[in-house]
Design a protein around this motif. Structure first.
Motif, PDB file in Angstrom:
ATOM      1  N   UNK A  72      35.974 -18.205 -15.095  1.00 19.09           N
ATOM      2  CA  UNK A  72      34.665 -18.335 -15.726  1.00 19.09           C
ATOM      3  C   UNK A  72      34.378 -16.714 -16.218  1.00 19.09           C
ATOM      4  N   UNK A  73      34.771 -15.940 -15.539  1.00 17.20           N
ATOM      5  CA  UNK A  73      34.645 -14.532 -16.161  1.00 17.20           C
ATOM      6  C   UNK A  73      35.343 -14.111 -17.084  1.00 17.20           C
ATOM      7  N   UNK A  74      36.600 -14.489 -17.095  1.00 12.36           N
ATOM      8  CA  UNK A  74      37.668 -14.036 -18.359  1.00 12.36           C
ATOM      9  C   UNK A  74      37.160 -14.901 -19.579  1.00 12.36           C
ATOM     10  N   UNK A  75      36.918 -16.107 -19.241  1.00  9.03           N
ATOM     11  CA  UNK A  75      36.242 -16.865 -20.753  1.00  9.03           C
ATOM     12  C   UNK A  75      35.025 -16.310 -21.132  1.00  9.03           C
ATOM     13  N   UNK A  76      34.119 -15.817 -20.244  1.00 16.20           N
ATOM     14  CA  UNK A  76      32.851 -15.282 -20.562  1.00 16.20           C
ATOM     15  C   UNK A  76      33.117 -14.040 -21.518  1.00 16.20           C
ATOM     16  N   UNK A  77      34.307 -13.468 -21.409  1.00 18.36           N
ATOM     17  CA  UNK A  77      34.472 -12.114 -22.110  1.00 18.36           C
ATOM     18  C   UNK A  77      35.066 -12.383 -23.738  1.00 18.36           C
ATOM     19  N   UNK A  78      35.071 -13.661 -23.955  1.00 24.38           N
ATOM     20  CA  UNK A  78      35.205 -13.927 -25.531  1.00 24.38           C
ATOM     21  C   UNK A  78      36.995 -14.766 -25.452  1.00 24.38           C
ATOM     22  N   UNK A 296      23.723 -25.907  -7.029  1.00 23.38           N
ATOM     23  CA  UNK A 296      23.457 -25.753  -8.548  1.00 23.38           C
ATOM     24  C   UNK A 296      22.202 -24.936  -8.978  1.00 23.38           C
ATOM     25  N   UNK A 297      21.246 -25.049  -7.983  1.00 25.63           N
ATOM     26  CA  UNK A 297      19.876 -24.291  -8.181  1.00 25.63           C
ATOM     27  C   UNK A 297      20.096 -23.005  -8.139  1.00 25.63           C
ATOM     28  N   UNK A 298      21.184 -22.558  -7.044  1.00 24.81           N
ATOM     29  CA  UNK A 298      21.192 -21.180  -6.922  1.00 24.81           C
ATOM     30  C   UNK A 298      22.126 -20.576  -8.002  1.00 24.81           C
ATOM     31  N   UNK A 299      23.075 -21.236  -8.632  1.00 23.33           N
ATOM     32  CA  UNK A 299      23.754 -20.960  -9.694  1.00 23.33           C
ATOM     33  C   UNK A 299      23.014 -20.755 -10.920  1.00 23.33           C
ATOM     34  N   UNK A 300      22.062 -21.782 -11.220  1.00 25.01           N
ATOM     35  CA  UNK A 300      21.287 -21.495 -12.215  1.00 25.01           C
ATOM     36  C   UNK A 300      20.523 -20.280 -12.275  1.00 25.01           C
ATOM     37  N   UNK A 301      20.064 -19.917 -10.971  1.00 28.20           N
ATOM     38  CA  UNK A 301      19.115 -18.864 -10.764  1.00 28.20           C
ATOM     39  C   UNK A 301      19.941 -17.432 -10.772  1.00 28.20           C
ATOM     40  N   UNK A 302      21.247 -17.534 -10.892  1.00 27.09           N
ATOM     41  CA  UNK A 302      22.138 -16.321 -10.874  1.00 27.09           C
ATOM     42  C   UNK A 302      22.273 -15.836  -9.519  1.00 27.09           C
ATOM     43  N   UNK A 303      21.957 -16.763  -8.319  1.00 31.80           N
ATOM     44  CA  UNK A 303      22.121 -16.298  -6.945  1.00 31.80           C
ATOM     45  C   UNK A 303      23.496 -16.592  -6.395  1.00 31.80           C
ATOM     46  N   UNK A 304      24.399 -17.278  -7.195  1.00 30.08           N
ATOM     47  CA  UNK A 304      25.605 -17.895  -6.767  1.00 30.08           C
ATOM     48  C   UNK A 304      26.482 -18.125  -7.850  1.00 30.08           C
ATOM     49  N   UNK A 305      27.853 -17.912  -7.401  1.00 27.27           N
ATOM     50  CA  UNK A 305      28.484 -18.066  -8.530  1.00 27.27           C
ATOM     51  C   UNK A 305      29.148 -19.306  -8.652  1.00 27.27           C
TER      52      UNK A 305
END
Length: 628
Positions: A72-78, A296-305
């Protein structure tokens, strides 16, 4: 009526179908567990392998979570990071395969070691059980069916063994896995851990209850199937009676009732199994659903990967397989409780007849056997079998005992080698109470030839020399000649190496009895007892056997128990027993002169024998083939 020991089972372990005694479960299972401690090194190695397999399993959630986060991190970089993402996923995949392989190998090794350990314990138990059966007194064997003992030594022993592998070690594996997984989940996110592990107690209860009840219902199904089998067996054995009296409808009704009862419990087992499995699956998927919603709620809120959420979902998935084993653990524990209780019940028994403290080997001088006011009954408070029996037999002398069935004749024979202990008076050899000498030395000195001529499925020579396996061939042949069986053996295809078949089915009844007599003669005991051991032998052959035995026992104290007076009329003294008491005694001439029961019996047997010879008995009946 016979003077055989009672066949009731009140004083011995019951032979009913085993049941699960919940109260006894902790002590029985603890005793089984202690048996495995004899192999502490292997047990510790097995637990270590199980721990390694658990650790390898629990690396998978971390690997999956890290892989997802990396991707996810690498793909988010482009798009430029796509190759790096693929490389990271490839490395993670390799690590997952490696962890899975390590888990598989460690699990396989732990399973092998667990099986090896349980089989070692089974071997120990099997040897202990068989040794115990050799030690237990005849009073025990009289009151319990041999089939029940075989069941205990095979099926119950297997049920006891299997607990070590499928119960104890499986429970250890489950606890290790749950403990490590719970710790890793709680230290990562307590709230997510609570949601993810919520299904565990629900599934554990449902599966544990299922496993226990499956064992209980299986015992009932086994009992009902036994009744069904018995119904069929009885019908087949009595098929001619059923057909003759048109009992088909009645028999079909009995079979239908038994079959439907077994089917009802089989359906109950199916229902129990699917209820438990369904409860586990529903609770597990419910936990996963809640994890998805909450995580999923925590992921959406940015509290969990996303990777952390994947990690928790993988934990729950991995735990499903070991949680399923709870049913097996409880089932094996319930089975081990019932099976182990029945097995240990026999192992814990103390022989009624055993060497007394300080017992020494028998050291006879003259070899005089004496009964001194002997009383005997098989069970406390039961019928008196012998009352105030006294006699003496010196070497070179013969005592005859005769009486109606149930008079106590065979009991006298069984008391001399201490198959049972007297309940009053005493039996001595040269003045020494036989209870004060070792059983082994006493039974080497006393030779008992019984009416039931049991033969092993082995060679003729092995059966004759059973009491002394190292006996020289010459002694074996001489014993066979004494018993008038040598000529028949010599005519067999392989002479003394010929197998006699199971229980001696290849021989006639008279031939088996003569083989038994030969077996009793081989070791050359100091006291010889013949308990109606010529009942299946024709009169002519019996006379030859008697002449041979007279030579073989000329220096021994000899007791002959018989129904035919011709077998013992040459004895120095004859006892007439009736209802366990001596009613007449003396030699043949004195008893005839007394005109009592013995004289009446002699007249009856003489008249009967004379009538048979004159009117019915063909000449061929006096030949060798007449003892079939």
């Amino acid at each position: 009526m016979s003077d055989s020991p009672p066949t009731g089972r009140s004083a011995a372990p019951s032979s009913d179908a085993p049941s699960v005694n919940v109260a006894a479960m902790p002590s029985v299972l603890a005793r089984i567990a202690r048996l495995s401690l004899r192999y502490r090194g292997r047990l510790a190695f097995t637990v270590l392998l199980t721990l390694g397999a658990a650790v390898a399993s629990l690396t998978l959630p971390k690997l999956f979570g890290r892989s997802v986060d990396q991707a996810s991190h690498l793909l988010a970089g482009g798009a430029g990071h796509a190759d790096a993402a693929r490389h990271a996923l490839l490395v993670s995949a390799g690590l997952v395969i490696l962890a899975t392989a390590v888990r598989g190998l460690l699990g396989m090794a732990a399973g092998y070691q667990g099986e090896y350990l349980s089989q070692q314990v089974a071997l120990d138990l099997r040897l202990q059980f068989f040794q115990q059966l050799q030690r237990l007194s005849f009073g025990f064997h009289d009151k319990i069916h041999s089939g029940d003992l075989i069941t205990r030594g095979m099926l119950d022993l297997e049920g006891t063994r299997i607990f070590i592998q499928q119960g104890m070690l499986q429970a250890a594996s489950l606890l290790l896995l749950l403990g490590f997984a719970g710790y890793m989940m709680v230290t990562t996110d307590p709230a997510m851990a609570a949601i993810g592990l919520a299904f565990v107690p629900i599934a554990a209860f449902a599966l544990g209850r299922m496993g226990f009840l499956l064992r209980v219902t299986w015992l009932k199904v086994q009992e009902l199937m036994s009744a069904l089998t018995l119904t069929m067996e009885e019908n087949l054995q009595g098929i001619r009676v059923v057909r003759a009296f048109a009992g088909k409808t009645f028999e079909m009704g009995k079979f239908d009732v038994a079959g439907n009862a077994a089917l009802a419990f089989a359906y109950k087992r199916i229902l129990l199994r699917y209820r438990g499995v369904s409860a586990m699956q529903v609770s597990s998927y419910a936990s996963q659903g809640l994890l998805l919603w909450y995580g999923g709620s925590k992921v959406a809120a940015g509290e969990m990967s996303v990777g952390r959420l994947t990690e928790f979902l993988t934990y729950v998935s991995i735990l499903q397989a070991p949680i399923r084993q709870i049913a097996m653990i409880f089932n094996s524990a319930a089975r081990a409780t019932s099976s182990g209780s029945r097995l240990f019940e026999v192992l814990d028994l103390k022989p009624e007849v055993a060497d007394s403290p300080g017992a020494e080997p028998l050291a006879p001088t003259k070899g005089v056997l004496r009964f001194e006011q002997v009383d005997f009954h098989y069970d406390r408070g039961g019928k008196q079998i012998l009352s105030d029996i006294s006699f003496e037999v010196a070497p070179g002398r013969t005592l005859g005992i005769i009486g109606p069935p149930g008079s106590g004749k065979s009991t006298v024979a069984n008391l001399v080698p201490r198959f049972y202990d007297v309940t009053g008076g005493r039996i001595t050899l040269d003045g020494v109470d036989i209870r004060d000498v070792t059983l082994a030395s006493l039974r080497e000195y006393v030779g008992l030839v019984q009416q039931e001529a049991f033969l092993f499925d082995a060679s003729v020579g092995h059966n004759v020399a059973y009491a002394d396996p190292w006996a020289e061939d010459e002694r074996i042949v001489d014993a066979a000649k004494t018993a008038q069986i040598h000529e028949h053996i010599a005519a067999l295809p392989e002479t003394y190496e010929t197998r006699v078949g199971e229980r001696g089915v290849a021989l006639s009844g008279g031939q088996r009895q003569r083989m038994s007599i030969a077996r009793g003669v081989v070791p050359g005991p100091g006291v010889m007892i013949f308990d109606d051991s010529t009942a299946a032998i024709d009169a002519v052959t019996e006379r030859k056997v008697r002449d041979g035995l007279a030579q073989a026992t000329r220096t021994k104290a000899t007791i002959i128990i018989a129904h035919r007076l011709s077998s013992l009329m040459h004895a120095d003294e004859i006892l007439v027993l009736d209802d366990g008491r001596v009613t007449e005694r003396g030699d043949h001439a004195a008893l005839l002169a007394a005109g009592g029961v013995y004289a009446d019996l002699y007249e009856l047997q003489s008249r009967t024998a004379s009538g048979l010879l004159d009117d019915e008995t063909p000449t061929a009946a006096l030949t060798e083939g007449a003892d079939a």
